[in-house]
Design an enzyme around this catalytic site. Structure first.
Site, PDB file in Angstrom:
ATOM      1  CB  SER A 287      -0.879   0.059   1.257  1.00  0.00           C
ATOM      2  OG  SER A 287      -1.706  -1.051   1.334  1.00  0.00           O
TER       3      SER A 287
ATOM      4  CG  HIS B  88      -2.807  -1.999  -3.447  1.00  0.00           C
ATOM      5  ND1 HIS B  88      -1.848  -2.954  -3.284  1.00  0.00           N
ATOM      6  CD2 HIS B  88      -3.171  -1.604  -2.211  1.00  0.00           C
ATOM      7  CE1 HIS B  88      -1.635  -3.146  -1.998  1.00  0.00           C
ATOM      8  NE2 HIS B  88      -2.436  -2.340  -1.321  1.00  0.00           N
TER       9      HIS B  88
ATOM     10  CG  HIS C 148      -5.106  -7.081   0.283  1.00  0.00           C
ATOM     11  ND1 HIS C 148      -5.108  -6.149  -0.716  1.00  0.00           N
ATOM     12  CD2 HIS C 148      -4.029  -6.812   1.067  1.00  0.00           C
ATOM     13  CE1 HIS C 148      -4.065  -5.345  -0.552  1.00  0.00           C
ATOM     14  NE2 HIS C 148      -3.395  -5.723   0.514  1.00  0.00           N
TER      15      HIS C 148
ATOM     16  CE1 TYR D 103      -8.876  -5.124   1.370  1.00  0.00           C
ATOM     17  CE2 TYR D 103      -7.129  -6.013   2.751  1.00  0.00           C
ATOM     18  CZ  TYR D 103      -7.592  -5.075   1.843  1.00  0.00           C
ATOM     19  OH  TYR D 103      -6.753  -4.095   1.396  1.00  0.00           O
ATOM     20  CD  GLU D 104      -8.303  -6.279  -3.074  1.00  0.00           C
ATOM     21  OE1 GLU D 104      -8.624  -5.842  -4.190  1.00  0.00           O
ATOM     22  OE2 GLU D 104      -7.125  -6.539  -2.755  1.00  0.00           O
TER      23      GLU D 104
ATOM     24  CB  ALA E 185       1.135  -0.542   4.769  1.00  0.00           C
TER      25      ALA E 185
ATOM     26  CG  MET F 162      -5.334  -6.304   6.863  1.00  0.00           C
ATOM     27  SD  MET F 162      -6.623  -5.162   6.358  1.00  0.00           S
ATOM     28  CE  MET F 162      -6.835  -4.219   7.890  1.00  0.00           C
ATOM     29  CB  SER F 163      -0.748  -8.332   2.530  1.00  0.00           C
ATOM     30  OG  SER F 163       0.330  -7.606   3.058  1.00  0.00           O
TER      31      SER F 163
ATOM     32  CG  ASN G  35      -1.298   2.143  11.286  1.00  0.00           C
ATOM     33  OD1 ASN G  35      -1.012   1.629  10.205  1.00  0.00           O
ATOM     34  ND2 ASN G  35      -1.915   1.492  12.241  1.00  0.00           N
TER      35      ASN G  35
ATOM     36  CG  HIS H  53      -6.704   3.027   3.506  1.00  0.00           C
ATOM     37  ND1 HIS H  53      -5.782   1.995   3.540  1.00  0.00           N
ATOM     38  CD2 HIS H  53      -6.876   3.302   2.183  1.00  0.00           C
ATOM     39  CE1 HIS H  53      -5.427   1.668   2.299  1.00  0.00           C
ATOM     40  NE2 HIS H  53      -6.074   2.451   1.460  1.00  0.00           N
TER      41      HIS H  53
HETATM   42  N1  HPA Z   1      -3.744  -3.169  11.053  1.00  0.00           N
HETATM   43  C1  HPA Z   1      -3.865  -4.040  10.028  1.00  0.00           C
HETATM   44  N2  HPA Z   1      -3.347  -3.796   8.827  1.00  0.00           N
HETATM   45  C2  HPA Z   1      -2.658  -2.661   8.651  1.00  0.00           C
HETATM   46  C3  HPA Z   1      -2.498  -1.718   9.685  1.00  0.00           C
HETATM   47  C4  HPA Z   1      -3.076  -1.988  10.960  1.00  0.00           C
HETATM   48  O1  HPA Z   1      -2.985  -1.205  11.916  1.00  0.00           O
HETATM   49  N3  HPA Z   1      -1.776  -0.679   9.170  1.00  0.00           N
HETATM   50  C5  HPA Z   1      -1.496  -1.003   7.878  1.00  0.00           C
HETATM   51  N4  HPA Z   1      -2.032  -2.190   7.560  1.00  0.00           N
END
Ligand code: HPA
Length: 288
Positions: A37, A68, A90, A92-93, A120, A217-218, A241, A253
């Site tokens: 990301s 992306h 991903h 989740y998509e 990320a 998430m990847s 983050n 995001h």
């Molecule tokens: N959680 C899950 N996936 C992420 C995060 C997070 O805080 N930051 C970037 N991808």
């Protein structure tokens, strides 16, 4: 079931053949890169890259997520022929895990010996600031296993070992390059969750108890698929983050993408210097 698996395997061959045809006389990629990301701007560092939108490659899954780009860039990075995925898909998509790992398998088919993934991630360490780069040492995969289903002959073992999924020698080389470039690199365990909602503070506290340093998430499914095929793996997380509850701020995001863009130049320097190091490490057998 076996018919589905054979069809899937044919799709991988077709995708690889299509890429090979468009590569023409250029060298086949030796190193695969996955840019997560907000990290896709890196393609600018690729010399003379051929850029193939995912929707023009047969059977390739196309990302639906902001940040992306959805292109495969084939070019030279510091003299090393690479195939760089600008954006990934991903679970989740709505993609089945076998689709999530489809591109990694196609790259293995094209002949890569090493896959370098970036992502990320939320940081679980209060002392890690936004923008911190972290070498992934190991993962806890809560997304699901992409190898479920028939294991076709010639793909790899039914029960592949994951004790050194994140190659220790490649991590050592990455640490050396980081020192040389004065880019601080931490090391940690990545916990892979399905998302797309971010975690609750209670989940993050639980993940810390489990030994996780990063959450995202990847990556984990692609790593499992790559190791299944004998491809060596290095993964670098960008702490975009602080994870939920580590700081009082909500997870957003836009912040994830903004931090990704902020460290992009630094990451590009690191990956550029790393490419010959990874190419020099002895390839393992690739059964793809
Ligand atoms: N959680 C899950 N996936 C992420 C995060 C997070 O805080 N930051 C970037 N991808």
């Amino acid at each position: 079931m076996l018919d589905d698996a054979k069809k899937y395997q044919r799709e991988i061959e077709q995708a690889a053949a299509s890429i090979r045809a468009r590569l023409g006389p250029r060298p086949a990629p030796r190193l695969g890169l996955v840019l997560g990301s907000g990290l896709g701007g890196f393609a600018r560092a690729l010399e003379g890259a051929l850029r193939l939108p995912y929707d023009g490659i047969p059977h390739f899954p196309v990302s639906t997520v902001a940040g992306h780009a959805g292109e495969l860039a084939l070019g030279a990075l510091n003299g090393v022929p690479v195939a760089a995925m600008l954006g990934r898909v991903h679970h989740y998509e709505g993609y089945a895990l076998e689709r999530v790992v489809f591109p990694a398998r196609v790259l293995a088919r094209l002949g890569i010996h090493t896959l370098l993934l970036t992502n990320a991630a939320g940081g679980l360490h209060p002392e890690w600031g936004r923008g911190q780069l972290v070498l992934v040492r190991d993962h806890i995969n809560l997304i699901g296993n992409p190898l479920a289903g028939p294991n076709l002959e010639g793909w790899g073992e039914r029960f592949p070992d994951m004790t050194q999924a994140y190659d220790p020698e490649l991590r050592r080389r990455a640490r050396q390059v980081g020192e040389r470039l004065a880019i601080a690199l931490e090391e940690g365990v990545y916990i892979a969750v399905s998302g797309p909602s971010y975690e609750t503070p209670a989940e993050i506290r639980a993940f810390r108890q489990l030994g996780a340093d990063l959450v995202g998430m990847s990556t984990a499914p692609e790593v499992v698929a790559a190791r299944h095929l004998g491809v060596r793996v290095l993964a670098i997380s960008v702490v975009t983050n602080l994870a939920a509850g580590v700081s009082a701020a909500p997870v957003d995001h836009a912040e994830v993408l903004e931090t990704g863009r902020r460290v992009e130049a630094q990451l590009a320097r690191l990956l550029t210097a790393l490419a010959p190091e990874l190419a020099a490490a002895a390839p393992r057998v690739n059964r793809g």
